[in-house]
Scaffold this motif. Structure first.
Motif, PDB file in Angstrom:
ATOM      1  N   ALA A  86       0.835  -1.193   0.000  1.00 37.11           N
ATOM      2  CA  ALA A  86       0.000   0.000   0.000  1.00 37.11           C
ATOM      3  C   ALA A  86       0.879   1.254   0.000  1.00 37.11           C
ATOM      4  O   ALA A  86       1.981   1.272   0.554  1.00 37.11           O
ATOM      5  N   LEU A  87       0.356   2.317  -0.612  1.00 33.29           N
ATOM      6  CA  LEU A  87       1.109   3.560  -0.659  1.00 33.29           C
ATOM      7  C   LEU A  87       1.242   4.156   0.737  1.00 33.29           C
ATOM      8  O   LEU A  87       0.306   4.119   1.532  1.00 33.29           O
ATOM      9  N   SER A  88       2.393   4.699   1.022  1.00 35.94           N
ATOM     10  CA  SER A  88       2.607   5.332   2.313  1.00 35.94           C
ATOM     11  C   SER A  88       1.940   6.700   2.309  1.00 35.94           C
ATOM     12  O   SER A  88       1.720   7.302   1.259  1.00 35.94           O
ATOM     13  N   PRO A  89       1.620   7.238   3.492  1.00 42.51           N
ATOM     14  CA  PRO A  89       0.989   8.555   3.556  1.00 42.51           C
ATOM     15  C   PRO A  89       1.882   9.669   3.022  1.00 42.51           C
ATOM     16  O   PRO A  89       1.392  10.705   2.595  1.00 42.51           O
ATOM     17  N   ALA A  90       3.193   9.475   3.070  1.00 42.29           N
ATOM     18  CA  ALA A  90       4.107  10.515   2.606  1.00 42.29           C
ATOM     19  C   ALA A  90       3.942  10.734   1.105  1.00 42.29           C
ATOM     20  O   ALA A  90       3.713   9.785   0.353  1.00 42.29           O
ATOM     21  N   PRO A  91       4.045  11.978   0.633  1.00 34.40           N
ATOM     22  CA  PRO A  91       3.909  12.247  -0.808  1.00 34.40           C
ATOM     23  C   PRO A  91       4.941  11.483  -1.617  1.00 34.40           C
ATOM     24  O   PRO A  91       6.106  11.377  -1.237  1.00 34.40           O
ATOM     25  N   ARG A  92       4.488  10.948  -2.747  1.00 32.81           N
ATOM     26  CA  ARG A  92       5.366  10.203  -3.634  1.00 32.81           C
ATOM     27  C   ARG A  92       5.348  10.872  -5.002  1.00 32.81           C
ATOM     28  O   ARG A  92       4.456  11.672  -5.316  1.00 32.81           O
ATOM     29  N   SER A  93       6.315  10.521  -5.821  1.00 37.14           N
ATOM     30  CA  SER A  93       6.437  11.108  -7.152  1.00 37.14           C
ATOM     31  C   SER A  93       6.296  10.002  -8.190  1.00 37.14           C
ATOM     32  O   SER A  93       7.127   9.093  -8.248  1.00 37.14           O
ATOM     33  N   PHE A  94       5.236  10.068  -8.984  1.00 32.69           N
ATOM     34  CA  PHE A  94       4.931   9.032  -9.972  1.00 32.69           C
ATOM     35  C   PHE A  94       5.319   9.488 -11.370  1.00 32.69           C
ATOM     36  O   PHE A  94       5.038  10.625 -11.776  1.00 32.69           O
TER      37      PHE A  94
END
Length: 291
Positions: A12-20
């Motif tokens: 699952a994606l972490s709450p921290a912002p990610r860059s896709f």
């Protein structure tokens, strides 16, 4: 189109912002819709356009790649570093551009999400981590399936042929006409899209006549006793066939099946089923008859 995560899938994606970073996807705005959802949840998203069709199905900020395939790995490496890319999303892991991009992404520490159309069943889009592989052991597949609820196999939405054709034309025609903007782009398909369209139109009368023959053949086989084998043809330039088999195209695969059946078929019959979207570039009936 239904989307379903394959196997255990990515974490699952972490709450921290990610860059896709998105690469080529379905010939529609599907990837753009996913990107907008990610942005709405605080993540970043961009895309690399490889041709003019890519640009038209993506209205968010994007980067254009106009170089040669040999320059592609270095280009993706720079984009990943400059944009702090954490995740790469693409359709079809074996496309030459995607194969190279996935390699450099993993080396850079980014996760790679691979989507594919019809991999498990028609009308479904699968999503899996690039390092996930479908088990070959039936017992392992059953054990994996037991961990998930029964999927809802009801059609999620109507996808008539005219809609699919419109998307295909709206993507490929600009890609061809806008060639000057991306002069070094290399398609993974065998045939030029205009050749496929011309063959599809020219083959219309034969396709209509084949419907009646197919209906009669189905009724005949259903009424006759005995068993038979069915070999469903893929499109002549099916990319999955070329990427995951020793065959360079559908003709070679058909020839191998016919040869094997002649040697081992015994009393059983072999039924060759044509692909419903066959464009007519190959005369399959003539190949089956050995003419």
């Amino acid at each position: 189109m239904r989307a379903r995560r394959a196997g255990t899938g990515p974490p699952a994606l972490s709450p921290a912002p990610r860059s896709f970073l998105f690469l080529q996807g379905p010939q529609s705005r599907f990837f753009e819709r996913i990107a907008r959802e990610l942005i709405a949840h605080g993540h970043r998203a961009t895309r690399i356009n490889l041709n003019f069709g890519d640009r038209l199905v993506w209205r968010l900020p994007a980067i254009d790649f106009r170089g040669r395939l040999a320059d592609w790995p270095g280009f993706v490496t720079r984009v990943i570093a400059e944009r702090g890319v954490s995740d790469v999303v693409l359709l079809g892991a074996q496309r030459p551009y995607h194969l190279a991009a996935a390699q450099v992404a993993r080396e850079s520490g980014a996760r790679v999400f691979v989507t594919d159309l019809g991999l498990l069943r028609p009308g479904w889009l699968t999503l899996a981590a690039s390092d996930w592989r479908m088990p070959r052991d039936p017992a392992a597949i059953r054990a994996l399936a037991a961990r998930f609820p029964e999927p809802d196999l009801a059609p999620g939405f109507a996808a008539p042929f005219r809609l699919l054709a419109a998307h295909d034309i709206a993507y490929h025609v600009p890609s061809v006409l806008g060639r000057a903007l991306y002069p070094h782009y290399r398609r993974h398909n065998l045939h030029h899209p205009f050749a496929e369209y011309a063959a599809w139109v020219g083959n219309a009368p034969r396709r209509l006549a084949a419907k009646r023959r197919v209906a009669a053949a189905k009724a005949r086989f259903a009424a006759e006793p005995g068993s038979y084998f069915i070999y469903p043809l893929q499109l002549a330039g099916d990319f999955q066939l070329r990427a995951h088999s020793p065959f360079a195209g559908g003709q070679k695969a058909l020839a191998a099946v016919l040869c094997s059946f002649r040697e081992h078929g015994g009393e059983r019959r072999l039924v060759i089923a044509g692909h419903p979207l066959d464009e007519g570039l190959i005369d399959w009936r003539r190949l089956v008859r050995g003419e």
